[in-house]
Design a protein around this motif. Structure first.
Motif, PDB file in Angstrom:
ATOM      1  N   ARG A 138     -29.705   4.259  39.777  1.00  0.00           N
ATOM      2  CA  ARG A 138     -28.928   3.487  40.883  1.00  0.00           C
ATOM      3  C   ARG A 138     -28.901   4.181  42.041  1.00  0.00           C
ATOM      4  N   GLU A 164     -24.747   6.917  37.211  1.00  0.00           N
ATOM      5  CA  GLU A 164     -25.583   6.363  36.544  1.00  0.00           C
ATOM      6  C   GLU A 164     -25.341   5.626  35.372  1.00  0.00           C
ATOM      7  N   GLN A 183     -23.946   1.920  35.091  1.00  0.00           N
ATOM      8  CA  GLN A 183     -24.843   0.692  34.942  1.00  0.00           C
ATOM      9  C   GLN A 183     -24.604  -0.248  35.999  1.00  0.00           C
TER      10      GLN A 183
END
Ligand code: UDP
Ligand code: MG
Length: 313
Positions: A173, A292, A295
C-alpha cells in the motif's frame, strides 16, 4: 496501442495544454501509436475540467479521476494500472521531464531493453542544499538496502509490458515507486537528460515532505534501522560494563568516593533516550505493518473519461 504516457496531475491546470502540445509534436513524428493516461489526483483547480475537455477533443487521451488526493505514488500506480500500451512512460505534468527525450527511450526499448531509466544529467534547477541532501539520501539508501536505486532517476523512464506486469504484482500500500521500479529488475538501459525547471505552478514538495519520503524509502526497503537498535543496545552495554569496572577500581584501589548524582542522571537520561529511539524505530515498522495489514486499496477511481463517451464508474 504501443506507447502509454502516464501523467499524474495535482493542481496542474496551467500545464495541460502545453504538455499535450509537446507530447503530440514528439510522438506524432514517431511511428508508434500512443495514448495519454491522465490521472487527476484530487486537484482543487480546474485541472479535471481541462483534462476532460482534452479527452473530448483527442480520443487518445484518457482521464482517470481519483476520489481524492492520494499522493503522487498512488496516482502513478492508478495510471500504470490503466495503461494499455506495450511500453509505459510515466511523466511529470509540470514538463520537468522533457517529452523530447521519449524517442530516445523508445529507441533503447527497440534495442531489446525492458526498462530504460532516464537519469538527470545535472540538477540545475536545484540549490546546493537539495543536491547535497539528495546525494546523501541515495548513499544511505543504497548502503542500507539490497536493491540498488539508481541516483538522480525520478519516475521518468520506460517500462515495457513484462516489467510492468511484474511491478503490478507488488501489492504494498505504501509505495516508494523508485524502489519498486528498481526492485523488479529486468534488462535495464540508461540514458541521460537535462531536467527542466517547472513550466508553471509550484511544487508541493518541501524539505519536511522530502525527509518523510526518504524515511519512507528506507523503511520500505531496509530493516537495517531495526538492527541498528540492537547494535546500539550492545554498545551501551559494553560501555556500562567498562564504566562499572572503572568505578569499582576507583573505589577499591584509590578509595575515591563514588560520584553519584551526575553520573546517575546522565546514565538514566542516556538510556531513556536510547530506549525511546529504539521504540520509535520499532514503531515505524509496526506502523507500516498496520497499514499493510488493513489491505485497503491503493487508490479509488471516481470516474473515467475516454473517447468522448463519458463512462462513470
Ligand atoms: N502530484 C500528484 N499528487 C500529489 C502531488 C504531486 O499527482 O499529491 C504530481 C504533480 O502533478 C506532478 C508530479 O506529481 O505531475 C510531480 O510533482 P511536483 O512537480 O510537485 O514534484 P517535483 O517535480 O518537485 O518532485
Ligand atoms: Mg516537478
Amino acid at each position: 496501442m504501443t506507447i502509454s504516457i502516464v501523467v499524474p496531475f495535482h493542481n496542474e491546470a496551467a500545464n495541460i495544454a502545453k504538455l499535450h502540445e509537446r507530447l503530440c509534436a514528439v510522438l506524432d513524428a514517431g511511428a508508434e501509436s500512443w495514448e495519454l493516461v491522465c490521472v487527476n489526483d484530487g486537484s482543487r483547480d480546474d485541472t479535471l475540467a481541462r483534462l476532460v475537455a482534452l479527452a473530448e477533443r483527442d480520443s487518445r487521451v484518457r482521464v482517470i479521476d481519483l476520489s481524492r488526493n492520494f499522493g503522487k505514488e498512488a496516482a502513478l500506480t492508478a495510471g500504470l494500472d490503466h495503461a494499455r500500451g506495450e511500453a509505459v512512460i510515466p511523466l511529470d505534468a509540470d514538463l520537468q521531464d522533457p517529452p523530447e527525450v521519449i524517442p530516445e527511450l523508445i529507441a533503447k526499448w527497440r534495442e531489446g531493453f525492458e526498462v530504460v531509466n532516464a537519469v538527470r544529467e545535472s540538477r540545475e534547477g536545484d540549490g546546493p542544499m537539495k543536491r547535497l541532501t539528495a546525494h546523501g539520501f541515495y548513499r544511505v539508501m543504497n548502503r542500507m538496502s539490497h536493491v540498488d536505486i539508481p541516483p538522480d532517476t525520478g519516475d521518468f523512464r520506460l517500462i515495457s509490458r513484462p516489467a510492468l506486469d511484474a511491478l503490478k504484482r507488488l501489492p504494498e500500500r505504501r509505495r516508494f515507486m523508485k524502489g519498486l521500479f528498481a526492485w523488479v529488475g529486468f534488462r535495464t538501459a540508461t540514458i541521460t537528460y537535462r531536467r527542466a525547471p517547472r513550466h508553471a505552478g509550484a511544487t508541493t514538495w518541501n524539505y519536511w515532505k522530502l525527509w518523510n519520503l526518504a524515511l519512507e524509502g528506507i523503511t520500505s526497503f531496509s530493516s537495517v534501522p531495526l538492527r541498528l537498535a540492537s547494535y546500539l543496545g550492545f554498545a551501551v552495554s559494553i560501555f556500562a560494563f567498562i564504566y562499572a569496572i572503572v568505578t569499582i577500581f576507583d573505589k577499591l584501589v584509590y578509595g575515591n568516593p563514588v560520584k553519584g548524582y551526575p553520573s546517575l542522571l546522565v546514565a538514566v537520561l542516556f538510556l531513556g533516550g536510547v530506549q525511546l529511539l529504539a521504540l520509535g524505530v520499532i514503531g515505524e515498522y509496526l506502523g507500516r505493518l498496520y497499514e499493510e495489514s488493513k489491505q485497503r486499496p491503493i487508490y479509488l477511481v471516481r470516474a473515467i473519461w475516454e473517447k468522448s463517451d463519458i463512462t462513470k464508474s
